[in-house]
Write a protein that holds these residues in place. Structure first.
Motif, short mmCIF file in Angstrom:
data_model
loop_
_atom_site.label_atom_id
_atom_site.label_comp_id
_atom_site.label_asym_id
_atom_site.label_seq_id
_atom_site.Cartn_x
_atom_site.Cartn_y
_atom_site.Cartn_z
N UNK A 1 0.83 -1.21 0.00
CA UNK A 1 0.00 0.00 0.00
C UNK A 1 0.86 1.25 0.00
N UNK A 2 0.33 2.30 -0.62
CA UNK A 2 0.90 3.64 -0.55
C UNK A 2 -0.24 4.56 -0.13
N UNK A 3 -0.05 5.28 0.98
CA UNK A 3 -1.13 6.07 1.54
C UNK A 3 -1.02 7.54 1.16
N UNK A 4 -2.07 8.29 1.51
CA UNK A 4 -2.18 9.70 1.13
C UNK A 4 -1.06 10.54 1.73
N UNK A 5 -0.76 10.32 3.00
CA UNK A 5 0.23 11.14 3.69
C UNK A 5 1.48 10.32 3.95
N UNK A 6 2.53 10.45 3.14
CA UNK A 6 3.73 9.64 3.33
C UNK A 6 4.44 9.93 4.65
N UNK A 7 4.25 11.15 5.20
CA UNK A 7 4.92 11.50 6.44
C UNK A 7 4.46 10.59 7.58
N UNK A 8 3.17 10.28 7.63
CA UNK A 8 2.65 9.45 8.72
C UNK A 8 2.98 7.97 8.53
N UNK A 9 3.33 7.55 7.31
CA UNK A 9 3.62 6.14 7.07
C UNK A 9 5.10 5.82 7.09
N UNK A 10 5.96 6.84 7.23
CA UNK A 10 7.40 6.62 7.27
C UNK A 10 7.90 6.85 8.70
N UNK A 11 8.63 5.90 9.24
CA UNK A 11 9.16 6.01 10.61
C UNK A 11 10.23 7.11 10.66
N UNK A 12 9.99 8.20 11.40
CA UNK A 12 10.94 9.31 11.40
C UNK A 12 12.28 8.97 12.05
N UNK A 13 12.35 7.85 12.78
CA UNK A 13 13.59 7.45 13.47
C UNK A 13 14.45 6.51 12.64
N UNK A 14 13.94 6.12 11.47
CA UNK A 14 14.68 5.19 10.63
C UNK A 14 15.21 5.89 9.39
#
Length: 326
Positions: A98-111
């Motif tokens: 899946x690819x969601x509307x908001x990539x910021x919320x689906x990408x782990x900011x610590x990785x």
């Protein structure tokens, strides 16, 4: 005719409404999806369109196994996706992404981005750390980024670049189906065309199928091979995209397209104004769910539920206007 990659057969999803705390009891249901059927062929795109709350995202979530249908079946390569376990379930999770509307919320900011892209491979123990790093570099290049960016964090990318990272992550396990939930709606107009072209290029290269959930009709026309229009949890019109766009048959589809911003300022369109509000999915109208707002409603529309039927070659519509004469 070969079996489609995905077959959705008469699927329902009702969310219970409960009352009380200690002795909670169901007092009704939200009919989010109310008998939806469609197919997606390998390497093709189905566009799901409709107003907010029509059931598009709930349908997508059931395909991703994030929700379980109340009734009906969803089959990937002939196997019911909600009955899978063991190795078959692992195969499903590699095959459907899946690819969601908001990539910021689906990408782990610590990785770091390289680790995000190959996370699914690491979880499923595919390849060594070195081969996974090579795969990340390859995918970054495929989505139009530089392999050296694998060492960066998500906050160091723009919105369009983050969506490219999300797409690279979805492609890592060589999926056969990617669910695209409003993939370009959160992006600037100048970036949308780039991402849509990228998605089409990848589809040609990888022969991957897409379920495109969108409300932007131009996006669906540009990307989808088939289009299904949903209203209040049901598919009301379904056809190959160019067939549907050239001959809008259902009154709701006509109103939906008339309300869309035209591609050219000189384009003339019939103005269609719908009366009333979208009915509640808790207590939908009897008969045709669109009849309280339909400018062509007839007496029996309020009592008889129209069946989705083929009224022209490959063009399916659920409307009494196209019923066979008695």
């Amino acid at each position: 005719m070969s079996e489609p990659l995905l077959r959705v057969d008469n699927v329902y999803k009702y969310f219970p409404i409960t009352k009380g705390v200690m002795f909670a009891k169901d007092i009704g249901h939200v009919k989010a999806v109310d008998g939806v059927s469609f197919t997606i062929a390998a390497g093709e795109t189905l566009g799901l369109v409709g107003e907010s709350g029509c059931g598009k995202t709930t349908t997508a979530r059931m395909i991703l196994r994030l929700e379980r249908p109340t009734n009906g079946h969803m089959r990937l390569e002939g196997k019911d996706i909600h009955s899978l376990s063991g190795e078959a379930l692992r195969y499903f999770r590699e095959t459907v992404q899946a690819v969601f509307q908001d990539p910021w919320s689906s990408l782990n900011p610590r990785m770091k981005v390289g680790s995000i892209i190959t996370e699914s491979l690491r979880v499923h123990r595919v390849g060594s750390a070195v081969t996974r790093a090579h795969r990340a570099a390859e995918l970054l290049q495929q989505v139009g980024l530089h392999p050296a960016q694998a060492d960066l964090y998500p906050h160091e990318f723009s919105g369009g670049q983050r969506q490219r990272v999300a797409l690279a992550s979805a492609l890592a396990s060589h999926p056969k189906l990617i669910v695209l939930d409003e993939p370009v709606s959160a992006l600037d107009v100048s970036i949308r065309a780039q991402i849509m072209n990228l998605l089409k290029d990848i589809q040609e290269q990888e022969h991957v199928a897409y379920l495109l959930v969108a409300h932007h009709l131009a996006t669906v026309r540009y990307m989808a091979h088939q289009t299904a229009v949903m209203y209040l949890g049901r598919v009301v019109e379904y056809a190959p995209t160019e067939v549907l766009y050239d001959a809008l048959l259902h009154p709701y589809t006509q109103a939906l397209f008339a309300a869309a911003l035209s591609a050219h300022p000189d384009e003339q369109r019939e103005e269609i104004v719908l009366t009333g509000e979208v009915p509640s999915p808790i207590n939908p109208p009897s008969g045709c769910s669109f009849h309280p707002r339909c400018p062509h409603a007839m007496a029996h529309c309020a009592t008889e539920d129209p069946v989705l039927r083929e009224v022209a070659p490959q063009h399916w519509v659920a409307c009494h206007l196209y019923a066979e004469p008695a």
